[in-house]
Design a protein around this motif. Structure first.
Motif, PDB file in Angstrom:
ATOM      1  N   ARG A  27      35.744  41.093  41.688  1.00  0.00           N
ATOM      2  CA  ARG A  27      36.170  42.352  42.315  1.00  0.00           C
ATOM      3  C   ARG A  27      37.468  42.192  43.103  1.00  0.00           C
ATOM      4  NH1 ARG A  27      34.225  46.459  39.773  1.00  0.00           N
ATOM      5  NH2 ARG A  27      31.998  46.691  39.879  1.00  0.00           N
ATOM      6  N   ALA A  82      31.466  49.099  50.239  1.00  0.00           N
ATOM      7  CA  ALA A  82      31.361  50.186  49.262  1.00  0.00           C
ATOM      8  C   ALA A  82      32.679  50.362  48.512  1.00  0.00           C
ATOM      9  CB  ALA A  82      30.963  51.491  49.956  1.00  0.00           C
ATOM     10  N   HIS A 129      32.243  48.202  45.085  1.00  0.00           N
ATOM     11  CA  HIS A 129      31.553  49.170  44.221  1.00  0.00           C
ATOM     12  C   HIS A 129      32.449  50.349  43.847  1.00  0.00           C
ATOM     13  CE1 HIS A 129      28.084  46.742  45.003  1.00  0.00           C
ATOM     14  NE2 HIS A 129      28.147  46.985  46.293  1.00  0.00           N
ATOM     15  N   PHE A 155      33.329  52.490  41.675  1.00  0.00           N
ATOM     16  CA  PHE A 155      32.838  53.034  40.409  1.00  0.00           C
ATOM     17  C   PHE A 155      33.915  53.803  39.653  1.00  0.00           C
ATOM     18  CE2 PHE A 155      32.032  56.238  43.610  1.00  0.00           C
ATOM     19  CZ  PHE A 155      32.426  57.416  42.997  1.00  0.00           C
ATOM     20  N   GLU A 192      27.520  50.993  39.630  1.00  0.00           N
ATOM     21  CA  GLU A 192      28.422  50.880  40.778  1.00  0.00           C
ATOM     22  C   GLU A 192      28.364  52.138  41.645  1.00  0.00           C
ATOM     23  OE1 GLU A 192      29.633  48.181  41.842  1.00  0.00           O
ATOM     24  OE2 GLU A 192      29.292  46.988  40.053  1.00  0.00           O
ATOM     25  N   ALA A 216      25.278  51.819  43.824  1.00  0.00           N
ATOM     26  CA  ALA A 216      25.510  50.862  44.909  1.00  0.00           C
ATOM     27  C   ALA A 216      26.470  51.435  45.953  1.00  0.00           C
ATOM     28  CB  ALA A 216      26.056  49.549  44.341  1.00  0.00           C
ATOM     29  N   PHE A 217      27.505  52.134  45.506  1.00  0.00           N
ATOM     30  CA  PHE A 217      28.450  52.771  46.430  1.00  0.00           C
ATOM     31  C   PHE A 217      27.729  53.796  47.308  1.00  0.00           C
ATOM     32  CE2 PHE A 217      31.348  56.183  47.588  1.00  0.00           C
ATOM     33  CZ  PHE A 217      32.461  55.500  48.065  1.00  0.00           C
TER      34      PHE A 217
END
Length: 140
Positions: free
Chosen positions: A40, A84, A88, A90, A102, A105-106
């Protein structure tokens, strides 16, 4: 202690439970988590995973024990928002399944950040069952 103070304390323990488990994972499975963090774009991922694990543990203990619990709650809120957005994102995903995971999770991190901010507010104005007064008193 009355019934509502007990309920508040139980809620604090339940909230902190997630962070204690995550912190243990960050500190005992650093290399596995660092691989994901590095994917990431996190620089020096193993160290960042360990730092985030310590931050989660410190925030959880602070909230449960009521030791500068306002600072612990605010710290967790900041950590959750940063996580976030960084971990994550997304909106960057092209695979529909990865995008959905994602996004979940966000949203979880943002919702938990909102709960932590609410706890910060409660502790700021003198939450019950704390060992110390708020770090940032009501005049803040």
């Amino acid at each position: 202690m009355d019934f509502f103070e007990l309920v508040q304390f139980i809620g604090r323990v339940m909230f902190a439970f997630l962070f204690v488990g995550s912190a243990i994972g960050h500190l005992t499975q650093t290399q596995a988590m660092a691989g994901y963090a590095a994917s990431r774009g996190v620089k020096n991922a193993p160290l960042m995973v360990q730092i985030s694990g310590v931050a989660m543990l410190a925030g959880a203990v602070s909230i449960v024990l009521g030791i500068f619990a306002d600072m612990g709650a605010l710290g967790l809120a900041i950590l959750l928002i940063v996580t976030a957005v960084m971990m994550h994102a997304f909106w960057k995903e092209t695979d529909p399944q990865a995008k959905q995971m994602e996004m979940i999770a966000f949203n979880k991190d943002i919702a938990l950040a909102g709960a932590a901010l609410f706890m910060w507010y409660v502790f700021h104005y003198g939450g019950s069952w704390t060992i110390t007064d708020p770090l940032f008193g009501p005049s803040f």
